[in-house]
Design an enzyme around this catalytic site. Structure first.
Site, short mmCIF file in Angstrom:
data_model
loop_
_atom_site.label_atom_id
_atom_site.label_comp_id
_atom_site.label_asym_id
_atom_site.label_seq_id
_atom_site.Cartn_x
_atom_site.Cartn_y
_atom_site.Cartn_z
N LYS A 143 -49.99 -22.36 10.03
CA LYS A 143 -48.53 -22.18 10.13
C LYS A 143 -47.94 -22.07 8.74
CE LYS A 143 -44.44 -23.73 12.60
NZ LYS A 143 -43.94 -24.58 13.70
N ASN A 171 -33.21 -30.09 9.92
CA ASN A 171 -33.94 -31.35 10.05
C ASN A 171 -34.68 -31.66 8.75
OD1 ASN A 171 -37.13 -31.61 10.38
ND2 ASN A 171 -36.56 -29.54 11.07
N ASN A 217 -40.30 -30.71 4.53
CA ASN A 217 -39.78 -32.07 4.55
C ASN A 217 -40.79 -33.15 4.17
OD1 ASN A 217 -37.23 -31.15 5.53
ND2 ASN A 217 -38.18 -30.89 7.53
N THR A 218 -42.02 -32.75 3.81
CA THR A 218 -43.00 -33.67 3.25
C THR A 218 -43.25 -33.24 1.81
OG1 THR A 218 -44.07 -34.13 5.37
CG2 THR A 218 -45.38 -34.49 3.40
N PHE A 274 -42.36 -35.66 9.42
CA PHE A 274 -43.52 -36.02 10.25
C PHE A 274 -43.48 -37.48 10.73
CE2 PHE A 274 -46.51 -32.80 7.89
CZ PHE A 274 -45.79 -31.75 8.44
N SER A 326 -44.25 -27.31 6.21
CA SER A 326 -43.01 -28.07 6.41
C SER A 326 -42.35 -28.33 5.07
CB SER A 326 -43.31 -29.40 7.11
OG SER A 326 -42.16 -30.22 7.10
N ASN A 340 -42.40 -21.53 9.89
CA ASN A 340 -41.77 -22.83 9.90
C ASN A 340 -40.28 -22.68 9.56
OD1 ASN A 340 -41.56 -25.76 9.80
ND2 ASN A 340 -43.71 -25.80 9.22
#
Length: 346
Positions: A223, A116, A183-184, A120, A181, A252
């Protein structure tokens, strides 16, 4: 019910993964808010009562739902009917944002994995808070996973996390600080020692200021990523300890692909997509991270193991490695809701 899931999965896998996910959440939302259906779900997915005390809270069992599944908190009541000991909503950002462009969620059935790059997406803190003010099912522990908006510069990230703390501290049993994460853009730089120390110090101070008013201690967990060097992990553990954080969630998703078999990499049309890899190929990395944390921190630091727990074998290995609690996400996609009871019973 568990025996039927492979047939259901075969049908669902014909459709776009993100559409299926939203459809499932909408269905669970309705089920959770309709008492007769909610009662039926609880009877079908009853798990053994195995209370566990962790960071000052009593969990009905060790199995929880990882953040990312119910980002906006629309289905947490229905999800709580599936036997989970805790539900972690989010990741929530202060303001609504669309996330990254679609498509951004990909299945790798050959590996029991997902990739993925969601970024967010969500309706923002005010919307999620409204969902969490609904009547809470008895027994379930509720966590909220916090993240910064994409448009917020890293040097102002603490402002986003503090704003989220103010909103959710009265509503949640614990809070999780997501600095991992992939993805940011730039988010993982908040795991660096100085940046993390500034962020957690601000949160610790805000918690001290509001604790008397709230009448309770709000556990804060951090996390982390599975892709850390040993030195980076040591820095994180030292900062978490000195800033009186209550635990670690490990881990994560990963940006690595070494957990994928060569045939999957060569044959799967989605294996080369950018984003965070979750599911069974992540398990070895997450397990090793849990082992390292337990060796370094001893027994004093509560630890939630997440990443690649797709059955009782992985769950037992995580607990043996030192995890106090477990979380699942991708395992639900491939094994269905019966996975929760299977792990809890084992």
């Amino acid at each position: 019910m568990t025996e039927l899931y492979p047939l259901v999965r075969q049908f669902l896998f014909r459709f776009d993964p993100e559409w299926v996910h939203q459809f499932t959440l909408s269905l669970l939302r309705v089920c959770g808010r309709f008492p007769p259906v909610a009662s039926l779900l609880r009877s079908l997915f009853t798990t053994p009562s195995q209370p566990v005390r962790c960071f000052g809270l009593i969990f009905p069992n060790r199995v929880g739902l990882a953040a990312g599944y119910d980002k906006d908190g629309i289905a947490w009541q229905g999800l709580s009917c599936l036997g989970f000991g805790h539900i972690e909503v989010g990741t929530v950002t202060p303001k609504p944002q669309p996330g990254n462009p679609k498509p951004r969620l990909f299945r790798l059935p050959e590996a029991q994995a997902l990739i993925n790059r969601m970024g967010f997406p969500g309706r923002g803190a005010a919307f999620v808070a409204q969902q969490l003010r609904c009547k809470r099912p008895a027994g379930v522990v509720l966590g909220v996973n916090l993240g910064k908006n994409q448009a917020t510069p890293l040097e102002r990230a603490a402002e986003d996390y503090l704003a989220l703390f103010d909103v959710f501290a009265p509503l949640a049993d614990y809070l999780a600080v997501n600095v991992s994460s992939p993805n940011t853009l730039g988010l993982r730089r908040l795991q660096a020692r100085q940046a993390l120390e500034e962020l957690l110090s601000a949160l610790h101070a805000r918690r001290r200021e509001t604790q008397t008013e709230l009448g309770k201690h709000i556990p804060i967990l951090v996390k982390i990523a599975p892709d850390l060097e040993d030195r980076e992990l040591d820095d994180i553990l030292e900062v978490v300890t000195t800033q009186a954080m209550d635990g670690i969630i490990a881990t994560n998703t990963t940006v690595q692909r070494k957990g994928l078999q060569p045939d999957v990499l060569s044959l799967s049309p989605t294996a080369g997509e950018d984003g965070g890899l979750s599911g069974l190929p992540l398990f070895a990395l997450s397990l090793e991270t849990v082992k390292k944390i337990r060796r370094r921190a001893g027994e004093r630091l509560p630890l939630i193991g997440v990443g690649g727990v797709v059955g009782r074998e992985q769950a037992r290995a995580m607990l043996d490695a030192g995890a106090d609690l477990l979380q699942v996400y991708t395992g639900l996609v491939y094994r269905g809701p019966g996975l929760v009871r299977e792990i809890a019973q084992a």
